[in-house]
Design an enzyme around this catalytic site. Structure first.
Site, PDB file in Angstrom:
ATOM      1  N   CYS A  98      -5.679   3.759  -3.840  1.00  0.00           N
ATOM      2  CA  CYS A  98      -6.487   2.605  -3.237  1.00  0.00           C
ATOM      3  C   CYS A  98      -7.253   2.016  -3.798  1.00  0.00           C
ATOM      4  CB  CYS A  98      -5.701   2.100  -2.082  1.00  0.00           C
ATOM      5  SG  CYS A  98      -6.603   3.353  -1.020  1.00  0.00           S
ATOM      6  N   HIS A 117     -10.643  -2.149   1.836  1.00  0.00           N
ATOM      7  CA  HIS A 117     -11.361  -0.844   1.564  1.00  0.00           C
ATOM      8  C   HIS A 117     -12.424  -1.204   0.063  1.00  0.00           C
ATOM      9  CE1 HIS A 117      -9.821   3.396   1.408  1.00  0.00           C
ATOM     10  NE2 HIS A 117     -10.817   3.277   1.414  1.00  0.00           N
ATOM     11  N   ASP A 158      -0.665  -0.717  -5.055  1.00  0.00           N
ATOM     12  CA  ASP A 158      -1.979  -0.658  -5.232  1.00  0.00           C
ATOM     13  C   ASP A 158      -0.594   1.358  -6.361  1.00  0.00           C
ATOM     14  OD1 ASP A 158      -1.249   1.135  -2.980  1.00  0.00           O
ATOM     15  OD2 ASP A 158      -2.974   0.766  -1.977  1.00  0.00           O
ATOM     16  N   ASN A 159      -0.633   1.684  -5.839  1.00  0.00           N
ATOM     17  CA  ASN A 159      -0.352   2.875  -6.389  1.00  0.00           C
ATOM     18  C   ASN A 159       1.427   2.920  -5.835  1.00  0.00           C
ATOM     19  OD1 ASN A 159      -2.439   3.534  -4.261  1.00  0.00           O
ATOM     20  ND2 ASN A 159      -1.131   4.646  -3.657  1.00  0.00           N
ATOM     21  N   ASP A 190       1.242  -1.095   0.072  1.00  0.00           N
ATOM     22  CA  ASP A 190       0.300  -0.078  -0.284  1.00  0.00           C
ATOM     23  C   ASP A 190       1.455   1.051   0.180  1.00  0.00           C
ATOM     24  OD1 ASP A 190      -1.958   1.810   0.306  1.00  0.00           O
ATOM     25  OD2 ASP A 190      -3.267   0.725   2.182  1.00  0.00           O
ATOM     26  N   ASP A 191       0.844   2.744  -1.162  1.00  0.00           N
ATOM     27  CA  ASP A 191       1.660   2.941  -1.123  1.00  0.00           C
ATOM     28  C   ASP A 191       3.301   2.974  -1.097  1.00  0.00           C
ATOM     29  OD1 ASP A 191      -1.447   4.715  -0.853  1.00  0.00           O
ATOM     30  OD2 ASP A 191      -0.214   6.359   0.713  1.00  0.00           O
TER      31      ASP A 191
END
Length: 521
Positions: A89, A143, A330-331, A48-49
């Protein structure tokens, strides 16, 4: 396709270089596409990130040691041109689990106590795999929404109203099952806290809370944060909740699940979604100072160590040789990466421009590693364009599942790439984070259909330090990523015909409702 020996892999880095879940009674597994007697287990690990330049196997200049993920890359295939669907996300997770561009359905994230983004008729990856004989589980960050209204007490009112209403613990009947979550969309089991910085702050197992929230979130009760702000939305919290225990707890659950599946006659699909290195930045004490990129870097080290435990569980349980492992994110990294670049000299997006949310490469160009013993040659690097959206068609091919026309409309089967084919599977990808702002990649060219690719905001000091020219104020931006991966030189004015062609391609793909090759006819 470019092949590189294992010893050369790390030095080259072309771009800068609770108890285990129970078993479910399912149908017999389908025959795999690679002629094995049974299809492989599938483990998708989702960070995540995380920045493209955070891992050592992608960035020789990284100040964050990531030995476990570097080893995974050395044992499998490292894609250098892998992308998420969005720069944020929820949309990226939706696209990965459906094989469909998020922007065909929505753009933003699920807010606190938000509803599910999945329509009932939408076929998901876990549903497809379960229909093919898999046991399915999700652990960690969800999420993607739930039906929280179903457990809200009649007449309940928020403590504070407005755009982001705050609900107290007394507003919900925590004894009830929570509908329309992971179990409603293909997963046999779930364990996690749904969203690390959103309420409710408690563990959820399957579709029920483990310990009901009895108080409101109070960060003063937590151990001090190690970098930045908590960024946690107010709301219900279970007594004694400790955000520092997220990774240790979910990792142990993942290890227990993997080991339990060694006793099963059916393959498993585990979607393990980290909350890290997304804020809040809370590496546990044993990881303090393990990187040269501050607490964020230490958090990445802890994430890497957790990946190592999951991979070790595969080996110890005797399942590593028949498990397909995918690691991606995710990004791109959050905007604090600008300050980290100043303070530590570590640029999380290296060698890319842009961060989380941005349409520049740093927003969605992410690590993408696949290990599949017996099919993917160890120590290989592939520079073909690939997307997380492609995993659904790829897994369908592997397990022998025929996707209906109403599913995975943008997914490309990348099995040929995994098997060593030099031919590209995908030539086009559309990038998007917010409504009405798009970029399209076709071949080596990337068109940002707008004045610039920033969504998170421009940092002129960073641009100056990294020798970016001033904005030329053109209506669009066009880059040749083969020669200008850092996106410094806008070629739009020199290539009006190419700009027009890319705009037409973008419009056509958006309007026709699909981009998957199998739907072309």
């Amino acid at each position: 396709m470019m092949r590189i020996s294992i010893p050369a892999l790390l030095c080259l880095c072309t771009f800068g270089c609770l108890s285990a879940f129970g078993n479910a009674a399912l149908a017999a597994p389908a025959e795999s596409a690679n002629s094995r007697q049974s299809p492989p287990n599938i483990l998708v690990i989702y960070a995540d990130d995380l920045g493209f330049g955070d891992l050592g196997c992608y960035n020789a200049k990284s100040k964050i040691p990531t030995p476990h993920l570097d080893r995974l890359a050395a044992q499998g295939m490292r894609f250098t041109d892998g992308h998420s669907s969005s720069g944020i996300c929820t949309p990226s997770r939706y696209a990965l689990l459906t094989g469909r561009h998020h922007w065909r359905d929505f753009h933003g994230i699920v807010q606190a106590f938000g509803e599910s983004v999945f329509q009932p008729e939408r076929l998901t990856m876990p549903e497809m795999l379960r229909d093919s004989g898999y046991q399915t589980a999700a652990i960690g960050k969800w999420h993607l929404g739930w039906d929280w209204n179903a457990i809200k007490k009649p007449g309940a009112k928020p403590i504070q109203s407005g755009k982001r209403p705050e609900w107290g613990p007394e507003a919900f009947d925590w004894s009830k099952s929570i509908p329309d979550g992971p179990l409603a969309h293909g997963f046999d089991h779930y364990f996690g806290d749904t969203v690390v910085n959103f309420p409710p702050y408690c563990w959820i197992q399957d579709d029920r809370v483990v310990e009901p929230p009895t108080e409101r979130m109070d960060t003063s009760k937590w151990k001090a944060i190690k970098e930045g702000r908590w960024e946690c939305r107010p709301g219900p919290m279970a007594a004694g909740w400790d955000p520092y225990q997220n990774i240790p707890t979910t990792t142990q659950r993942g290890v227990d699940y993997i080991k339990s599946q060694a006793k099963s006659n059916q393959p498993f699909f585990l979607y393990f979604a980290f909350p890290s290195p997304h804020a809040p930045i809370v590496p546990n004490d044993e990881f303090d100072g393990k990187s040269q990129a501050g607490p964020y870097g230490d958090f990445v080290v802890e994430t890497d160590a957790s990946c190592g435990r999951l991979l070790k569980a595969l080996e110890e349980s005797g399942q590593a040789d028949n498990t397909l492992v995918v690691f991606t994110a995710d990004n791109g990294p959050e905007k604090y990466a600008y300050e980290r670049d100043i303070q530590t000299g570590h640029w999380s997006s290296y060698p890319l421009r842009g961060l989380k949310r941005d349409m520049y490469e740093g927003g969605h160009h992410v690590p993408y590693i696949v290990k599949w013993p017996g099919t993917v040659e160890a120590g290989t690097v592939c520079d073909a364009l690939v997307s997380q959206i492609d995993l659904m068609a790829t897994f369908a091919s592997i397990v022998g599942s025929t996707l209906p026309d109403s599913a995975a409309e943008d997914s490309h089967n990348i099995v040929p790439l995994l098997q060593g084919s030099p031919d590209a599977v995908r030539s086009t990808h559309i990038h998007n984070t917010s409504k009405d702002r798009y970029a399209i990649r076709h071949g080596d060219w990337l068109l940002i259909d707008g004045k610039n690719g920033y969504v998170s905001g421009r940092n002129k000091d960073w641009e100056t330090r990294h020798e970016y020219p001033a904005d030329d104020e053109q209506a669009v931006e066009l880059y040749n990523l083969k020669t200008d991966l850092g996106q410094r030189h806008n070629k739009a004015s020199e290539n009006p015909e190419r700009v027009a062609d890319l705009k037409k391609r973008l419009q056509r793909i958006r309007e026709q409702g699909y981009s998957a090759p199998r739907l072309a006819n």
